[in-house]
Scaffold this motif. Structure first.
Motif, PDB file in Angstrom:
ATOM      1  N   GLU A 259      -4.580 -15.544   3.533  1.00  0.00           N
ATOM      2  CA  GLU A 259      -5.999 -15.208   3.389  1.00  0.00           C
ATOM      3  C   GLU A 259      -6.285 -13.803   3.914  1.00  0.00           C
ATOM      4  N   PHE A 260      -5.703 -13.473   5.069  1.00  0.00           N
ATOM      5  CA  PHE A 260      -5.888 -12.138   5.636  1.00  0.00           C
ATOM      6  C   PHE A 260      -5.300 -11.084   4.710  1.00  0.00           C
ATOM      7  N   ASP A 261      -4.118 -11.341   4.206  1.00  0.00           N
ATOM      8  CA  ASP A 261      -3.463 -10.402   3.293  1.00  0.00           C
ATOM      9  C   ASP A 261      -4.281 -10.222   2.021  1.00  0.00           C
ATOM     10  N   ASP A 262      -4.870 -11.291   1.529  1.00  0.00           N
ATOM     11  CA  ASP A 262      -5.715 -11.202   0.331  1.00  0.00           C
ATOM     12  C   ASP A 262      -6.959 -10.348   0.583  1.00  0.00           C
ATOM     13  N   ILE A 263      -7.522 -10.477   1.779  1.00  0.00           N
ATOM     14  CA  ILE A 263      -8.700  -9.670   2.127  1.00  0.00           C
ATOM     15  C   ILE A 263      -8.333  -8.194   2.142  1.00  0.00           C
ATOM     16  N   LEU A 264      -7.197  -7.853   2.762  1.00  0.00           N
ATOM     17  CA  LEU A 264      -6.750  -6.456   2.773  1.00  0.00           C
ATOM     18  C   LEU A 264      -6.519  -5.962   1.347  1.00  0.00           C
ATOM     19  N   GLY A 265      -6.004  -6.850   0.494  1.00  0.00           N
ATOM     20  CA  GLY A 265      -5.777  -6.475  -0.895  1.00  0.00           C
ATOM     21  C   GLY A 265      -7.072  -6.169  -1.622  1.00  0.00           C
ATOM     22  N   ARG A 266      -8.092  -6.986  -1.384  1.00  0.00           N
ATOM     23  CA  ARG A 266      -9.397  -6.740  -2.039  1.00  0.00           C
ATOM     24  C   ARG A 266     -10.020  -5.440  -1.553  1.00  0.00           C
ATOM     25  N   MET A 267      -9.732  -5.089  -0.295  1.00  0.00           N
ATOM     26  CA  MET A 267     -10.245  -3.828   0.253  1.00  0.00           C
ATOM     27  C   MET A 267      -9.344  -2.640  -0.112  1.00  0.00           C
ATOM     28  N   ASP A 268      -8.170  -2.936  -0.670  1.00  0.00           N
ATOM     29  CA  ASP A 268      -7.186  -1.926  -1.054  1.00  0.00           C
ATOM     30  C   ASP A 268      -6.746  -1.081   0.142  1.00  0.00           C
ATOM     31  N   VAL A 269      -6.435  -1.770   1.254  1.00  0.00           N
ATOM     32  CA  VAL A 269      -5.953  -1.085   2.459  1.00  0.00           C
ATOM     33  C   VAL A 269      -4.643  -1.719   2.938  1.00  0.00           C
ATOM     34  N   LYS A 270      -3.830  -2.175   2.006  1.00  0.00           N
ATOM     35  CA  LYS A 270      -2.602  -2.878   2.369  1.00  0.00           C
ATOM     36  C   LYS A 270      -1.426  -1.943   2.638  1.00  0.00           C
ATOM     37  N   ARG A 271      -1.479  -0.714   2.163  1.00  0.00           N
ATOM     38  CA  ARG A 271      -0.310   0.152   2.263  1.00  0.00           C
ATOM     39  C   ARG A 271      -0.313   0.981   3.553  1.00  0.00           C
ATOM     40  N   ASN A 272       0.895   1.275   4.039  1.00  0.00           N
ATOM     41  CA  ASN A 272       1.052   2.304   5.076  1.00  0.00           C
ATOM     42  C   ASN A 272       0.873   3.681   4.449  1.00  0.00           C
ATOM     43  N   ASN A 273       0.627   4.679   5.309  1.00  0.00           N
ATOM     44  CA  ASN A 273       0.867   6.041   4.837  1.00  0.00           C
ATOM     45  C   ASN A 273       2.353   6.342   5.063  1.00  0.00           C
ATOM     46  N   PRO A 274       2.902   7.366   4.420  1.00  0.00           N
ATOM     47  CA  PRO A 274       4.349   7.604   4.519  1.00  0.00           C
ATOM     48  C   PRO A 274       4.849   7.837   5.932  1.00  0.00           C
ATOM     49  N   PHE A 275       3.984   8.332   6.810  1.00  0.00           N
ATOM     50  CA  PHE A 275       4.424   8.693   8.155  1.00  0.00           C
ATOM     51  C   PHE A 275       4.417   7.507   9.117  1.00  0.00           C
ATOM     52  N   SER A 276       3.422   6.631   9.023  1.00  0.00           N
ATOM     53  CA  SER A 276       3.436   5.449   9.897  1.00  0.00           C
ATOM     54  C   SER A 276       4.627   4.557   9.574  1.00  0.00           C
ATOM     55  N   LEU A 277       5.020   4.517   8.328  1.00  0.00           N
ATOM     56  CA  LEU A 277       6.152   3.686   7.916  1.00  0.00           C
ATOM     57  C   LEU A 277       7.419   4.058   8.676  1.00  0.00           C
ATOM     58  N   VAL A 278       7.756   5.339   8.688  1.00  0.00           N
ATOM     59  CA  VAL A 278       9.003   5.763   9.343  1.00  0.00           C
ATOM     60  C   VAL A 278       8.826   5.917  10.851  1.00  0.00           C
ATOM     61  N   ALA A 279       7.623   6.292  11.301  1.00  0.00           N
ATOM     62  CA  ALA A 279       7.384   6.483  12.739  1.00  0.00           C
ATOM     63  C   ALA A 279       7.490   5.160  13.494  1.00  0.00           C
ATOM     64  N   PHE A 280       6.958   4.081  12.922  1.00  0.00           N
ATOM     65  CA  PHE A 280       6.993   2.791  13.603  1.00  0.00           C
ATOM     66  C   PHE A 280       8.430   2.293  13.749  1.00  0.00           C
ATOM     67  N   GLU A 281       9.206   2.409  12.681  1.00  0.00           N
ATOM     68  CA  GLU A 281      10.602   1.977  12.761  1.00  0.00           C
ATOM     69  C   GLU A 281      11.375   2.803  13.797  1.00  0.00           C
ATOM     70  N   ALA A 282      11.161   4.105  13.785  1.00  0.00           N
ATOM     71  CA  ALA A 282      11.852   4.961  14.755  1.00  0.00           C
ATOM     72  C   ALA A 282      11.457   4.593  16.176  1.00  0.00           C
ATOM     73  N   ALA A 283      10.169   4.330  16.406  1.00  0.00           N
ATOM     74  CA  ALA A 283       9.694   3.979  17.744  1.00  0.00           C
ATOM     75  C   ALA A 283      10.379   2.715  18.246  1.00  0.00           C
ATOM     76  N   TYR A 284      10.350   1.672  17.440  1.00  0.00           N
ATOM     77  CA  TYR A 284      10.898   0.390  17.866  1.00  0.00           C
ATOM     78  C   TYR A 284      12.428   0.372  17.928  1.00  0.00           C
ATOM     79  N   ASN A 285      13.069   1.157  17.086  1.00  0.00           N
ATOM     80  CA  ASN A 285      14.532   1.116  17.016  1.00  0.00           C
ATOM     81  C   ASN A 285      15.235   2.128  17.912  1.00  0.00           C
ATOM     82  N   LYS A 286      14.546   3.238  18.246  1.00  0.00           N
ATOM     83  CA  LYS A 286      15.260   4.345  18.879  1.00  0.00           C
ATOM     84  C   LYS A 286      14.622   4.898  20.159  1.00  0.00           C
TER      85      LYS A 286
END
Length: 393
Positions: A259-286
């Motif tokens: 239900e939460f995911d569907d709400i984000l979809g209706r608002m069209d805010v489901k995607r990361n920006n390109p930088f948060s995608l790689v920054a989050f992985e780097a933070a948690y992994n390295k």
């Protein structure tokens, strides 16, 4: 130490809200900024490198989240807190505060009552009131030393007598700096279970825990409490990535996750920006080593403020936080009315701090100080406050 957290960095020309919005927020620009909850400290080199690789591609279109994005977050939670969560229970969201507002709407009706523990981060109350729900407050209790605890008699009374349906927990607590202990979490969780109250846990500060303390996720207390708890978290505070506007929400119930995911979809805010995608992985992994050194730096800044106040401005009271990088300063003893304290800080001390009254009625006479910065900024701010307090006399 490998990292220099005392490097002087001029943020005035990079559109930093903490600096650029002082005139709008405080009416003047010549203040030492100790307010907005981000850091005047460079991000970890591994994060900068990951983002730089994105820049080299010279294309910033829509991005897809690989499984490794969620796996990095789940692995981090297991490693740091000993709490196993499945990657498929996680949903990406544009931020903890937007998620809180969405979930208030999703989990409650306009006739419902929602409990918060004040003084607390202003968006807690706003997410309740702005969505047309009734706000109920369990006031935290401050002892003679300035240490806050929970009034459990009042907590249970509010759950039972006020017919509360949702409790929004702040852990670690912003602004009082408490990291709730296991017995406190158990008691809150079991009372919520007893009175059929859902828990929305804001744990965005969970990584910034000072030495001698331990963060325990509310969802880890028991399977029964996990089932009624939705948890919001993000590496943005921990690794100074707040401007990337992204977070996680953990859902134990699959139907609510959808239900939460569907709400984000209706608002069209489901995607990361390109930088948060790689920054989050780097933070948690390295970047765990970077985080540990940061915590030592923050702990030193906090101890400096506590020692300075105790020795040179005893009219002000504060307690060293157990978590976050925010300090809660009590100005009620400096000899001016509560409604003049913010004016005093702005025009006499020339320091920008968050007005305690915005955190609730029981925050009046206080101010929130952000010490996630080089030591020279902490010294400059507290010395200016000392001088202003002495001038009152």
């Amino acid at each position: 130490m490998r990292y220099n957290f005392n490097e002087k960095i001029d943020r005035r020309e990079n559109h930093a809200a903490k600096w650029a919005e002082m005139k709008m927020k405080f009416g003047r620009e010549d203040l030492t900024p100790m307010w907005v909850a981000d850091m005047d400290i460079k991000a970890a080199p591994e994060i900068v490198e990951a983002m730089a690789e994105k820049v080299k591609q010279e294309i910033f279109g829509y991005v897809y989240r690989p499984d490794s994005y969620y796996e990095s977050a789940a692995n981090w939670v297991a490693k740091r807190f000993g709490y196993e969560i499945l990657p498929n229970t996680l949903i990406h969201s544009p931020g903890v505060v937007p998620s809180m507002s969405i979930l208030v709407n999703m989990l409650t009706k306009t006739t419902d009552k929602i409990l918060i523990q004040s003084p607390v981060y202003p968006p807690f109350a706003a997410s309740v009131k702005d969505n047309g729900r009734q706000l109920i407050e369990n006031h935290l209790v401050k002892d003679e030393n300035g240490y806050y605890t929970i009034d459990f008699e009042d907590f249970e009374n509010k759950l039972s007598q006020e017919s509360v349906t949702l409790f929004i927990l702040c852990n670690p607590h912003n602004p009082v700096g408490r990291v709730w202990k296991k017995d406190e979490l158990e008691k809150m969780g079991n009372l919520c279970k007893k009175y059929n109250v859902r828990i929305l846990a804001d744990e965005i500060w969970r990584d910034l825990i000072m030495p001698g303390h331990k963060h325990i996720p509310m969802g880890s207390i028991s399977k029964e409490i996990e089932d009624i708890t939705i948890t919001l978290f993000s590496p943005t505070k921990s690794f100074n990535l707040a401007g990337l506007q992204a977070s996680f929400a953990t859902f134990p119930r699959a139907e609510e996750r959808k239900e939460f995911d569907d709400i984000l979809g209706r608002m069209d805010v489901k995607r990361n920006n390109p930088f948060s995608l790689v920054a989050f992985e780097a933070a948690y992994n390295k970047c765990e080593d970077w985080l540990e050194e940061l915590i030592a730096h923050l702990d030193g800044n906090m101890q400096y403020v506590v020692d300075f106040i105790n020795e040179r401005i005893p009219e002000i009271k504060t307690v060293k936080p157990e978590g976050t990088y925010l300090m809660w300063l009590d100005f009620n003893g400096i000899g001016i009315p509560q409604d003049k304290i913010q004016e005093f800080l702005i025009n006499e001390a020339k320091v920008a701090m968050n007005d305690g009254g915005t955190f609730g009625e029981n925050g009046k006479g206080f101010a929130r100080m952000n010490v996630a910065c080089p030591r020279y900024m902490v010294e400059e701010a507290i010395e200016k406050i000392e001088k202003a307090v002495k001038n009152i006399k």
